[in-house]
Design a protein around this motif. Sequence first.
Motif, mmCIF file in Angstrom:
data_model
loop_
_atom_site.group_PDB
_atom_site.id
_atom_site.type_symbol
_atom_site.label_atom_id
_atom_site.label_comp_id
_atom_site.label_asym_id
_atom_site.label_seq_id
_atom_site.Cartn_x
_atom_site.Cartn_y
_atom_site.Cartn_z
ATOM 1 N N LYS A 57 0.939 -1.253 -0.006
ATOM 2 C CA LYS A 57 -0.108 0.119 -0.071
ATOM 3 C C LYS A 57 0.728 1.271 0.001
ATOM 4 C CE LYS A 57 -3.435 0.746 2.815
ATOM 5 N NZ LYS A 57 -4.826 0.949 2.615
ATOM 6 N N ARG A 59 1.897 2.380 2.994
ATOM 7 C CA ARG A 59 1.167 2.799 3.981
ATOM 8 C C ARG A 59 2.341 3.146 5.257
ATOM 9 N NH1 ARG A 59 -3.832 1.702 6.400
ATOM 10 N NH2 ARG A 59 -3.817 1.615 8.798
ATOM 11 N N SER A 144 -8.129 -1.027 4.346
ATOM 12 C CA SER A 144 -8.578 -0.707 3.028
ATOM 13 C C SER A 144 -7.756 -1.045 1.987
ATOM 14 C CB SER A 144 -9.367 0.646 2.871
ATOM 15 O OG SER A 144 -8.509 1.566 3.143
ATOM 16 N N ASN A 146 -6.441 0.006 -0.858
ATOM 17 C CA ASN A 146 -6.399 0.914 -1.743
ATOM 18 C C ASN A 146 -4.760 1.157 -1.614
ATOM 19 O OD1 ASN A 146 -7.601 1.928 0.835
ATOM 20 N ND2 ASN A 146 -6.306 3.777 0.368
ATOM 21 N N SER A 152 -10.760 4.878 -0.916
ATOM 22 C CA SER A 152 -10.988 3.290 -0.560
ATOM 23 C C SER A 152 -11.566 2.692 -1.738
ATOM 24 C CB SER A 152 -11.549 3.222 0.930
ATOM 25 O OG SER A 152 -10.830 3.851 1.877
ATOM 26 N N GLU A 181 -15.995 3.321 5.317
ATOM 27 C CA GLU A 181 -15.445 2.245 6.208
ATOM 28 C C GLU A 181 -16.232 2.451 7.706
ATOM 29 O OE1 GLU A 181 -13.979 4.827 4.850
ATOM 30 O OE2 GLU A 181 -12.203 3.994 3.905
ATOM 31 N N HIS A 237 -6.229 11.834 3.045
ATOM 32 C CA HIS A 237 -6.631 10.724 2.679
ATOM 33 C C HIS A 237 -7.761 10.343 1.702
ATOM 34 C CE1 HIS A 237 -6.938 6.217 3.023
ATOM 35 N NE2 HIS A 237 -6.746 6.181 4.537
HETATM 36 MG MG MG Z 1 -8.004 3.229 4.518
#
Ligand code: MG
Length: 352
Positions: A57, A59, A144, A146, A152, A181, A237
């Motif tokens: 991701k 992330r 999620s 994405n 998402s 979410e 985000h």
């Molecule tokens: Mg997320």
Amino acid sequence: KTRHLVVDPVQPDASLIQQAGAVLREGGLVAFPTETVYGLGANALDARAVAGIYLAKGRPADNPLIVHIESHRVLTRYIDELPPVVSLLAARFWPGPLTMVLRGGRSFPPEVTAGLDTVAFRVPAHPVALALIRAAGVPVAAPSANASGRPSPTTAAHVLDDLSGKIALVLDGGPSGLGVESTVLDLSGDQPVILRPGGAIQRDLEQVLGPVELDPSVNGVAVAGDRPRSPGMKYTHYAPRAPLLLFEGRDHERVAASVLADARRLSAGGTKVGILAYSETAPLYDGQGYSVVVPGKRSEPGTVAALLYESLRRFDQLGVDVILAEGIIPDGLGLAVMNRLRRASGGHVITV
Ligand code: MG
Ligand code: TXA
């Protein structure tokens, strides 16, 4: 190469689910539908597998993951002292779009909790997700599905747009229903606090808990460098590629008039303008060369929530330079929608 397996969302084929469960047990990454958005799952007890989620991701490492379990009964395996309210909440909201943040959970590697002394749990209300967790036989850590920072995914196609080639498998169960979410509820302190508004709405939570506070980050964008209780809240985000300006106000005709004035000005300067509008006001923008995307009626926040992320991704395909987004009333599911739009705007909010 990422495998794409179509599964029946109501009665998923057992042999497909077994295959996907085996991928998870062996440390692979599987994207799967939930009732909120698609998740990107890994075995939550396997630090290396979970590290793979962050890699796929992109992330930030300080943003912890939700552990997906098949039933609230599993919690006692991981948490020594459950607050009494957990069983009441579980009875009312699980399976469903509520994530509970609980103190404890040393069983999980720091890749799951980002080193916090709390763990977030959720029982998803989707036959494919539940069957997958059971088949895996382990708790499933899943953000999620994405790429970090993007809207998402609510379909398998969105997952593949962001993560194709980076994950082993996507289970395609069609569009996820709710579209936003889960609500993240912090139960680790003296008072319950909503860290992220989502599918379980404040009013319904309050029927079980009494008054519930909203974390200050819910209504704004926390500044990087702050230490919010929900680490995820400090990042921009859910953002489409073009910058998004959010127009907020209770009087939707004034909001629309303000959007229209800016659209005209920008467009006169040669900017390709995208507009996120609702059925009530969308006709105002017709026939002037704007790219208008309409995720339903402003008066039906459930529909707007279901189509929100798809609408934001649509602007990428339309290739707009800027997005002017009308707000809706931040109440019920509307609060979750507005939280996502505020975050997508990176704080570029105009109050009308
Ligand atoms: Mg997320
Ligand atoms: O509906 C959902 O919740 C979806 C589906 C796949 O279940 N999952 C999801 O995960 O949205 P993610 O990673 O995109 O968002 C998880 C949120 C983040 O804001 C994160 O910071 C917060 O939950 N979170 C996770 N563990 C936490 C913890 N221990 N304390 C506070 N916040 C936590």
